[in-house]
Motif scaffolding. Structure first.
Motif, PDB file in Angstrom:
ATOM      1  N   LYS A 141       0.824  -1.215   0.000  1.00  0.00           N
ATOM      2  CA  LYS A 141       0.000   0.000   0.000  1.00  0.00           C
ATOM      3  C   LYS A 141       0.854   1.259   0.000  1.00  0.00           C
ATOM      4  O   LYS A 141       1.790   1.369   0.795  1.00  0.00           O
ATOM      5  N   GLY A 145      -2.839   6.599  -0.310  1.00  0.00           N
ATOM      6  CA  GLY A 145      -3.829   6.293  -1.337  1.00  0.00           C
ATOM      7  C   GLY A 145      -5.250   6.376  -0.799  1.00  0.00           C
ATOM      8  O   GLY A 145      -5.467   6.298   0.403  1.00  0.00           O
ATOM      9  N   THR A 146      -6.227   6.585  -1.700  1.00  0.00           N
ATOM     10  CA  THR A 146      -7.637   6.448  -1.326  1.00  0.00           C
ATOM     11  C   THR A 146      -8.348   5.781  -2.490  1.00  0.00           C
ATOM     12  O   THR A 146      -7.798   5.706  -3.591  1.00  0.00           O
ATOM     13  N   GLN A 147      -9.565   5.332  -2.236  1.00  0.00           N
ATOM     14  CA  GLN A 147     -10.421   4.710  -3.235  1.00  0.00           C
ATOM     15  C   GLN A 147      -9.774   3.470  -3.847  1.00  0.00           C
ATOM     16  O   GLN A 147     -10.042   3.117  -4.987  1.00  0.00           O
ATOM     17  N   VAL A 151      -3.242   0.294  -3.822  1.00  0.00           N
ATOM     18  CA  VAL A 151      -3.313  -0.933  -3.014  1.00  0.00           C
ATOM     19  C   VAL A 151      -3.188  -2.119  -3.976  1.00  0.00           C
ATOM     20  O   VAL A 151      -3.979  -2.246  -4.913  1.00  0.00           O
ATOM     21  N   PHE A 179      -1.996 -10.309   3.818  1.00  0.00           N
ATOM     22  CA  PHE A 179      -3.242 -10.424   3.058  1.00  0.00           C
ATOM     23  C   PHE A 179      -4.220 -11.230   3.903  1.00  0.00           C
ATOM     24  O   PHE A 179      -3.970 -12.402   4.202  1.00  0.00           O
ATOM     25  N   ARG A 203     -19.047  -4.106   2.204  1.00  0.00           N
ATOM     26  CA  ARG A 203     -18.725  -3.844   0.799  1.00  0.00           C
ATOM     27  C   ARG A 203     -18.154  -5.118   0.188  1.00  0.00           C
ATOM     28  O   ARG A 203     -17.344  -5.804   0.831  1.00  0.00           O
ATOM     29  N   GLU A 260      -8.401   1.185   8.159  1.00  0.00           N
ATOM     30  CA  GLU A 260      -8.196   2.626   8.150  1.00  0.00           C
ATOM     31  C   GLU A 260      -9.371   3.351   8.767  1.00  0.00           C
ATOM     32  O   GLU A 260     -10.461   2.810   8.899  1.00  0.00           O
TER      33      GLU A 260
HETATM   34  N1  LIG Z   1      -4.582  -6.614   4.249  1.00  0.00           N
HETATM   35  C1  LIG Z   1      -5.628  -6.795   3.454  1.00  0.00           C
HETATM   36  N2  LIG Z   1      -6.177  -8.019   3.240  1.00  0.00           N
HETATM   37  C2  LIG Z   1      -7.244  -8.188   2.430  1.00  0.00           C
HETATM   38  N3  LIG Z   1      -7.850  -7.189   1.747  1.00  0.00           N
HETATM   39  C3  LIG Z   1      -7.362  -5.922   1.915  1.00  0.00           C
HETATM   40  C4  LIG Z   1      -6.237  -5.667   2.775  1.00  0.00           C
HETATM   41  N4  LIG Z   1      -5.973  -4.344   2.733  1.00  0.00           N
HETATM   42  C5  LIG Z   1      -6.890  -3.800   1.900  1.00  0.00           C
HETATM   43  N5  LIG Z   1      -7.721  -4.728   1.399  1.00  0.00           N
HETATM   44  C6  LIG Z   1      -8.825  -4.453   0.454  1.00  0.00           C
HETATM   45  O1  LIG Z   1      -8.470  -3.329  -0.329  1.00  0.00           O
HETATM   46  C7  LIG Z   1      -9.364  -2.239  -0.116  1.00  0.00           C
HETATM   47  C8  LIG Z   1      -8.620  -0.905  -0.110  1.00  0.00           C
HETATM   48  O2  LIG Z   1      -7.668  -0.834   0.965  1.00  0.00           O
HETATM   49  P1  LIG Z   1      -7.537   0.429   1.924  1.00  0.00           P
HETATM   50  O3  LIG Z   1      -6.401   0.180   2.828  1.00  0.00           O
HETATM   51  O4  LIG Z   1      -8.855   0.715   2.547  1.00  0.00           O
HETATM   52  O5  LIG Z   1      -7.130   1.575   0.900  1.00  0.00           O
HETATM   53  P2  LIG Z   1      -7.929   2.868   0.410  1.00  0.00           P
HETATM   54  O6  LIG Z   1      -7.555   3.953   1.368  1.00  0.00           O
HETATM   55  O7  LIG Z   1      -7.400   3.135  -0.953  1.00  0.00           O
HETATM   56  O8  LIG Z   1      -9.391   2.554   0.464  1.00  0.00           O
HETATM   57  C9  LIG Z   1     -10.050  -2.565   1.186  1.00  0.00           C
HETATM   58  O9  LIG Z   1     -11.331  -1.987   1.243  1.00  0.00           O
HETATM   59  C10 LIG Z   1     -10.089  -4.089   1.192  1.00  0.00           C
HETATM   60  O10 LIG Z   1     -11.203  -4.570   0.455  1.00  0.00           O
END
Ligand SMILES: Nc1ncnc2c1ncn2[C@@H]1O[C@H](COP(=O)(O)OP(=O)(O)O)[C@@H](O)[C@H]1O
Ligand SMILES: [Mg+2]
Length: 405
Positions: A141, A145-147, A151, A179, A203, A260
């Motif tokens: 990550k 980042g957002t959205q 990632v 993960f 979601r 987050e």
């Molecule tokens: N460690 C993880 N294991 C499994 N899925 C993950 C993990 N981290 C993120 N995700 C998936 O990726 C999405 C985006 O990650 P996130 O950290 O919320 O970044 P952003 O700030 O871009 O939304 C999450 O909503 C989740 O579905």
């Protein structure tokens, strides 16, 4: 209440909903473009200008500060705080939650479960860090980042190493995270307002995608959260310094794993999924609290010389273990206990009869002299600075290289 909504986009759904909810409740409300403020530090008191004119008096402000204007946006929020205008989200809270690493660092000391995460800078450390979080596949990550952008799911250690090297080459920091397979393609968002979760949704990602963000095609549905999830969401928001927040959690084998905490959660998805008036709940909470602006206690209390705020840890073998607060001698030293932290529980204003246990942490206000004698050695005041030695730099026999690269 006279309410300001800080937002860059008057027409955004969330902004419109907050504005409408405020009007419906008979409040006066203005949407103010965050970047049209001027911070005025010329007079006796902190002040704000808007579009070049002094800002009128507001009771409360709801900041919706986007990632692209974090610095200036939080400066404006901090100025409102200095002017004693109530904000549910402080400038510090917004800054803390913006950077994924900083947020995890803060949450980690409060026993909030999160996916195992590591950050390294040198390529020699990358492999070890991947193993530390549990090995491939791993999630990588970007810090801000957002959205779902930034990632990545790296299927193998080799691919992970290649991606990390590329990003480091472009001077980007990258988090390495376990993960969470059991929650693949789905997560929950809890919308925290004040001391409770007012709405929550699950979601789900589309098809092969593992990211469940709505911007990545994810679908949303209302969900009744387990109390354990609600409690973690509320605590996480509060630890970050946020009273309005969207807390994202993965559904781990052993319960919620916080990913987050969003300080400007979007309202469209959650209102559509739950059919609940989330904007109204936010406005009602702000109206209710607007008489009590958050004050930076440490900053205010440090003003009287000789007094301040400190955290006292009750260590193993300490004479405080087993004594009540009345018996602890703190009051005689002119030290008040503001809160007692025990594990994940916090007791505000613990009474004199409260018995102290090993591992307790006491947030205290009082005389520095008294508190210093109780603070573990490493945080005591450093010794007097000595004179520079005759030979400020010299070789130490047997140590070929001082800096190990
Ligand atoms: N460690 C993880 N294991 C499994 N899925 C993950 C993990 N981290 C993120 N995700 C998936 O990726 C999405 C985006 O990650 P996130 O950290 O919320 O970044 P952003 O700030 O871009 O939304 C999450 O909503 C989740 O579905
Ligand atoms: Mg997210």
């Amino acid at each position: 209440m006279k309410l300001a909504i800080l937002s860059r986009s008057l027409r955004a759904y969330s902004t419109q909903r907050l504005r409408t909810a405020a009007i419906d409740r008979g409040h006066q409300v203005k949407v103010l473009d965050t970047l049209r403020f001027g911070i005025d530090l010329t007079g006796d008191e902190p002040d704000l200008h808007f579009r070049g004119r002094p800002l009128s008096v507001y009771d409360a402000v709801i900041p919706r500060v986007g990632a692209s204007v974090t610095y200036f946006g939080t400066a404006v929020v901090r100025q409102f705080e200095q002017m004693d205008v109530y904000t549910p989200n402080t400038a510090n809270g917004i800054m803390n939650s913006r950077d994924k690493l900083r947020a995890s660092q803060i949450l980690s000391r409060h026993n909030i479960a999160m996916p195992a995460t590591a950050l390294v800078r040198n390529r020699d450390e990358v492999r070890g860090a991947i193993e530390l979080v549990g090995g491939a596949p791993v999630v990588l990550k970007l810090l801000e980042g957002t959205q779902g952008i930034g990632v990545i799911l790296a299927p193998t250690t080799k691919v992970a190493e290649a991606i990390i090297e590329t990003l480091h080459g472009a001077n980007q920091q990258v988090l390495i995270q376990r993960f969470v397979q059991e929650s693949r393609g789905r997560d929950v968002r809890a919308l925290v307002v004040g001391d409770r979760v007012v709405a929550s949704m699950r979601r789900r990602a589309q098809g092969e995608e593992f990211r469940s963000n709505v911007h990545r095609g994810g679908t949303v549905e209302k969900v009744d959260l387990d109390p354990a999830y609600e409690e973690v969401a509320v605590r996480s928001a509060h630890i970050m310094g946020l009273r309005v927040a969207g807390v994202d959690m993965l559904e781990g084998e052993h319960g919620p794993l916080v990913m987050e905490v969003n300080s400007s959660p979007g309202l469209r998805g959650i209102e559509a999924a739950t059919k609940l008036d989330v904007a109204g709940a936010i406005v009602d909470y702000v109206a209710d609290q607007s008489g009590f602006p958050d004050i930076d206690v440490r900053q205010r209390l440090a003003v009287s010389t000789g007094y301040g705020v400190a955290e006292i840890a009750v260590l193993a073998g300490s004479e405080l273990v087993g004594r009540t607060i009345a018996e602890s001698g703190l009051l005689e030293m002119d030290v008040q206990v503001l809160t007692l932290h025990r594990g994940t529980r916090v007791t505000p204003n613990p009474g004199p009869g409260k018995v102290l246990e090993e591992g307790d942490r006491l947030l205290c206000f009082g005389r520095h002299e008294g508190m210093r004698s109780l603070i573990p050695a490493r945080s005591r005041r450093p010794k007097r600075v000595r004179r520079l030695p005759k030979q400020p730099i010299h070789d130490v026999p047997g140590q070929a290289e001082a800096l190990v690269r």
